[in-house]
Design an enzyme around this catalytic site. Structure first.
Site, PDB file in Angstrom:
ATOM      1  N   TYR A  99       0.857  -1.187   0.000  1.00 53.24           N
ATOM      2  CA  TYR A  99       0.000   0.000   0.000  1.00 53.24           C
ATOM      3  C   TYR A  99       0.891   1.234   0.000  1.00 53.24           C
ATOM      4  O   TYR A  99       1.884   1.296   0.727  1.00 53.24           O
ATOM      5  CB  TYR A  99      -0.881   0.006   1.257  1.00 53.24           C
ATOM      6  CG  TYR A  99      -1.760   1.231   1.388  1.00 53.24           C
ATOM      7  CD1 TYR A  99      -3.077   1.213   0.933  1.00 53.24           C
ATOM      8  CD2 TYR A  99      -1.266   2.416   1.957  1.00 53.24           C
ATOM      9  CE1 TYR A  99      -3.884   2.343   1.037  1.00 53.24           C
ATOM     10  CE2 TYR A  99      -2.066   3.540   2.054  1.00 53.24           C
ATOM     11  CZ  TYR A  99      -3.366   3.495   1.592  1.00 53.24           C
ATOM     12  OH  TYR A  99      -4.157   4.613   1.691  1.00 53.24           O
ATOM     13  N   GLU A 187      -3.592   7.535  -3.984  1.00 55.33           N
ATOM     14  CA  GLU A 187      -3.441   6.234  -3.337  1.00 55.33           C
ATOM     15  C   GLU A 187      -3.247   5.105  -4.341  1.00 55.33           C
ATOM     16  O   GLU A 187      -3.939   5.054  -5.360  1.00 55.33           O
ATOM     17  CB  GLU A 187      -4.695   5.956  -2.494  1.00 55.33           C
ATOM     18  CG  GLU A 187      -4.658   4.635  -1.749  1.00 55.33           C
ATOM     19  CD  GLU A 187      -6.022   4.308  -1.131  1.00 55.33           C
ATOM     20  OE1 GLU A 187      -6.167   4.527   0.083  1.00 55.33           O
ATOM     21  OE2 GLU A 187      -6.926   3.867  -1.861  1.00 55.33           O
TER      22      GLU A 187
END
Ligand code: GDP
Ligand code: MN
Length: 368
Positions: A99, A187
């Protein structure tokens, strides 16, 4: 404003962040003729998260299977949003999901890097269960984000060798993108390791609405309708709903309570428009024009509490172009007498009590 995955990935590619080859389609049969290597992944382009869990991300081994699945996904509604387009990408062979994101942290007032070796899943979940698995770094805006920052983060994630350097590069690119595009959030979840290569398998980009004027080449905001855009051009705040009573008020608080009153008496607002404080006759005319353009409007409710806004200005706008649908008006405050006189001359009645006016608007929408 949130961008679609395919739009965010176009920006990623422009900033040198590796993404899969892919094509956007809006008809299932279009997948049969794509110049892509199979298997492919079909991805619903909707502005809500968790598409995978909802069945909006699916693998297909052959064109025929892709067509079938594409048809199914294009018929879906994911958390209330209809799927109109698919991004079809060459499937990646994923070894591990990480991530990586930059997010505006309002408490430190800085873009903050958030990264984890536990990617592909909900990051809030990771933060709750295993907070020690998350790396955070608030970026000093004067210093910026540099490869050594990226390498420091990469080491904390347990990376080494060429992957460490490449991770640092990707994080620098993402930082540059976030700054230059005024992102509130940029993101990559998952940022995946695929056969020794990094790939941004998913992309989420939320651009600060206040920065719109600085970002003219961003795609149009699909969350706003044509009328909402038109209202914005005139500096009027307008929102569409799906009922049949158009609503105009002045001031956000008054407009909200007007919506509540209409709902309380069993009516359903079609939209609402806040003409703001000090609305002129001209602004009021535009407001009337916008709310009444919405298809399916059966009644109009105008709720004005004159302060800086003057009742006579409002009345003049209404009297000069009487609304073509049954209308309930509540008018009190500054220059109320004059306002009423103007309306009366045009044969239009106005209430003083907002509840009575709301009840009347609901009845009018029902044809009573
Ligand atoms: P989201 O559910 O909206 O976050 O959509 P994602 O694009 O993140 O996809 C959800 C999950 O599907 C990812 O976390 C991956 O595990 C999987 N996935 C998506 N694309 C691929 C791909 O190309 N190859 C493989 N093996 N898995 C994929
Ligand atoms: Mn994702």
């Amino acid at each position: 404003m949130r961008l679609h995955e395919y739009q965010a990935k176009e920006l990623f590619a422009a900033y040198g962040i590796p993404v899969q080859r892919g094509v956007v389609v809006d008809r299932a049969e279009d997948v049969l003729t794509l110049d892509l290597r199979y298997p492919v992944v079909l991805k619903a382009q909707v502005l809500v998260g968790g598409r995978g869990k909802a069945g909006g991300v699916q693998l297909a081994a052959t064109p025929e299977e892709a067509r079938e699945k594409a048809a199914r996904i294009l018929g879906m509604e994911i958390r209330g949003e209809r799927v109109r387009r698919l991004l079809v990408v060459e499937a990646a062979r994923i070894d591990r999901e990480y991530y990586l994101a930059f997010v505006v942290d309002r408490s430190s007032r800085r873009l903050t890097l958030v990264a984890s070796a536990e990617g592909g899943v909900d990051i809030e979940e990771v933060a709750r269960r295993t907070p020690e698995r998350i790396v955070k770094l608030a970026v000093d805006p004067a210093l910026g984000f540099h490869p050594f920052h990226g390498r420091w983060v990469a080491r904390r994630l347990g990376l080494s060798g060429p992957l460490l350097g490449q991770f640092a590069e990707i994080s620098c690119s993402l930082y540059r993108l976030a700054c230059e595009r005024d992102a509130e959030l940029a993101e990559i979840n998952p940022l995946a390791l695929c056969e020794g290569q990094w790939l941004a398998v998913d992309a989420k980009l939320v651009v600060d609405d206040n920065a719109r004027p600085r970002q003219p080449d961003l795609p149009a905001d699909e969350e706003t309708t044509e009328l909402e855009r038109m209202a914005r051009e005139y500096d009027l705040s307008y929102v569409e709903l799906d009922g049949d009573i158009a609503i105009i008020g002045n001031g956000a608080g008054l407009v909200m309570s007007t919506l509540d009153m209409v709902a309380h008496f069993g009516g359903r607002p079609a939209n609402f428009l806040d003409v703001g404080g000090g609305a002129s006759t001209e602004a009021m005319r535009r407001a009337l024009d916008i709310v009444l353009r919405k298809p399916g409007v059966r009644a109009l409710f105008i709720n004005i509490f004159g302060g800086i806004t003057r009742c006579d200005d409002v009345a003049r706008a209404i009297a000069s172009a009487p609304p073509p649908v049954p209308t309930s008006i509540r008018l009190t405050g500054t220059n109320e007498e004059e306002g009423r006189r103007i309306l009366e001359q045009a044969g239009i009645f106005a209430f003083t009590d907002p509840e009575e006016a709301a009840r009347r608007a609901v009845a009018l929408a029902r044809g009573q």
